[in-house]
Design a protein around this motif. Sequence first.
Motif, PDB file in Angstrom:
ATOM      1  N   ALA A 410      42.187 135.460  13.051  1.00 22.77           N
ATOM      2  CA  ALA A 410      42.310 134.078  12.988  1.00 22.77           C
ATOM      3  C   ALA A 410      41.760 133.422  14.341  1.00 22.77           C
ATOM      4  O   ALA A 410      40.819 132.543  14.355  1.00 22.77           O
ATOM      5  N   TYR A 411      42.166 133.997  15.567  1.00 20.89           N
ATOM      6  CA  TYR A 411      41.816 133.744  16.879  1.00 20.89           C
ATOM      7  C   TYR A 411      40.424 134.019  16.937  1.00 20.89           C
ATOM      8  O   TYR A 411      39.394 133.181  17.450  1.00 20.89           O
ATOM      9  N   TYR A 415      37.381 131.137  17.607  1.00 23.04           N
ATOM     10  CA  TYR A 415      36.672 131.537  18.990  1.00 23.04           C
ATOM     11  C   TYR A 415      35.307 131.610  18.577  1.00 23.04           C
ATOM     12  O   TYR A 415      34.596 130.775  19.467  1.00 23.04           O
ATOM     13  N   ASP A 416      34.940 132.294  17.666  1.00 23.16           N
ATOM     14  CA  ASP A 416      33.244 132.423  17.264  1.00 23.16           C
ATOM     15  C   ASP A 416      32.866 131.141  16.966  1.00 23.16           C
ATOM     16  O   ASP A 416      31.589 130.763  17.230  1.00 23.16           O
ATOM     17  N   SER A 417      33.670 130.288  16.122  1.00 28.38           N
ATOM     18  CA  SER A 417      33.479 129.053  15.747  1.00 28.38           C
ATOM     19  C   SER A 417      33.150 128.077  16.749  1.00 28.38           C
ATOM     20  O   SER A 417      32.144 127.335  16.736  1.00 28.38           O
ATOM     21  N   GLN A 422      29.479 125.120  20.493  1.00 30.12           N
ATOM     22  CA  GLN A 422      28.946 124.821  21.898  1.00 30.12           C
ATOM     23  C   GLN A 422      27.466 125.097  22.106  1.00 30.12           C
ATOM     24  O   GLN A 422      26.588 124.277  22.585  1.00 30.12           O
ATOM     25  N   LYS A 423      26.881 126.201  21.436  1.00 34.32           N
ATOM     26  CA  LYS A 423      25.489 126.500  21.644  1.00 34.32           C
ATOM     27  C   LYS A 423      24.729 125.685  20.647  1.00 34.32           C
ATOM     28  O   LYS A 423      23.503 125.216  21.121  1.00 34.32           O
ATOM     29  N   ASN A 424      25.167 125.201  19.640  1.00 34.44           N
ATOM     30  CA  ASN A 424      24.497 124.373  18.578  1.00 34.44           C
ATOM     31  C   ASN A 424      24.762 122.730  18.715  1.00 34.44           C
ATOM     32  O   ASN A 424      24.170 121.940  18.118  1.00 34.44           O
TER      33      ASN A 424
END
Length: 428
Positions: A410-411, A415-417, A422-424
């Motif tokens: 879940a972390y 984290y990936d989301s 941030q990038k998008n």
Amino acid sequence: MKPLAYRMRPTKIDEVVGQKHLVGPGKIIARMVKARLLTSMILYGPPGTGKTSIASAIAGSTKYAFRALNAATDSKKELEAVVAEAKMSGTVVLMLDEIHRLTKPKQDFLLPHLENGRIILIGATTENPYISISPAIRSRTQIFEVKPLSPADIKEAIERALHDSQNGLGQMKIKLTPAAMDHLTNATHGDLRSTLNALELAAKSTEPEQESATITLDLSVVEECLQRKALVQDKNGDAHYDVISAFQKSIRGSDADAALHYLARLLEAGDMISVDRRLLTIAYEDIGLANPQAAARTVNAVTAAEKIGLPEARIPLANAVIELCLSPKSNSAISAIDAALADIRAGNYGDVPNRLKDSHYQGADQLGHGTEYKFPHDYPHDWVQQEYLPAKLRTRQYYQPKENGKIEQAYKKQYDSLRAAQKNKGPR
């Protein structure tokens, strides 16, 4: 009738055993002594690691009068006597043991004398001073951590005691077998006081050989006087650390039976301290984010074990060992912080972005500090896209999530989301 550990206390700073990060050449306390610019300090760490010895050595090296009191048992009257002496004859180094138990009236009495330098206070405590000692005392002292002595440090102190004819056991013809020496250097886990006092008991309670008058201290004698059994005998004296290593590696490898075996060996040797330390380390290093609740339960188990003591302590410790063995594992947290530390130590860091700098002072806005900061709670979902890392590290990723347990899965997803958002420049 004074015990050996008391008699062997150093009188000069270069006689202190261990603690080279404080008293070694060029280190902070050695510099204070050399310059005779002493400040009050608090020394904190485990029992028997040299807190009182450092205080005694400071006084001896600087030729100041040295007095020792206990904050818990000595009254304000004893403190008044030390202050009166300082007023009459000059600066006094006051060693105040258990300083975390200093009452407010005693504290209020001491504070002005610390301010004017009449009293150089060296407080000693086994408690965390940032939690247990009042801010008024902390603000007037420097805080230094005293670490457990290494086996090499303990061995140095033993040999010094065996050869010192004035304060030690040098007048006695003592032969310490290699196995006995190994056990003395390892069994007390850095507690020199316990080591030296056990050595003296062994020497004075063992009959000398009739012809040679030699007092032979073997492993069985040392075990009896320390009341701690040796784990096994080996040629290099490494067995103790081998068992501790095997204990952690068995838990990391998820072998409950092997881990319980090594737990039993450590407990039978009376080494609950190493068990507690290893379990707390393992819970965060090897299980970590795969099962954070296991870490919390391990802390509770260790706390319970320390409160009830052996033999009952074996029960919560066994609970913790079995749970840690059978838990999913992840070392992502230690890997992440080590990667960040590697950057810092290599000089790979940049300026804190202006938007994150402190803005709580006049003129900060003129410097552009904090002016572009976006307060996340003002935005939907309490999140807003903005850069937090220094510009030169913008692309660094220290945390590498694992997927060995549902919690870290879940972390990882979160984290990936967030990284994608941030990038998008917006939520995914």
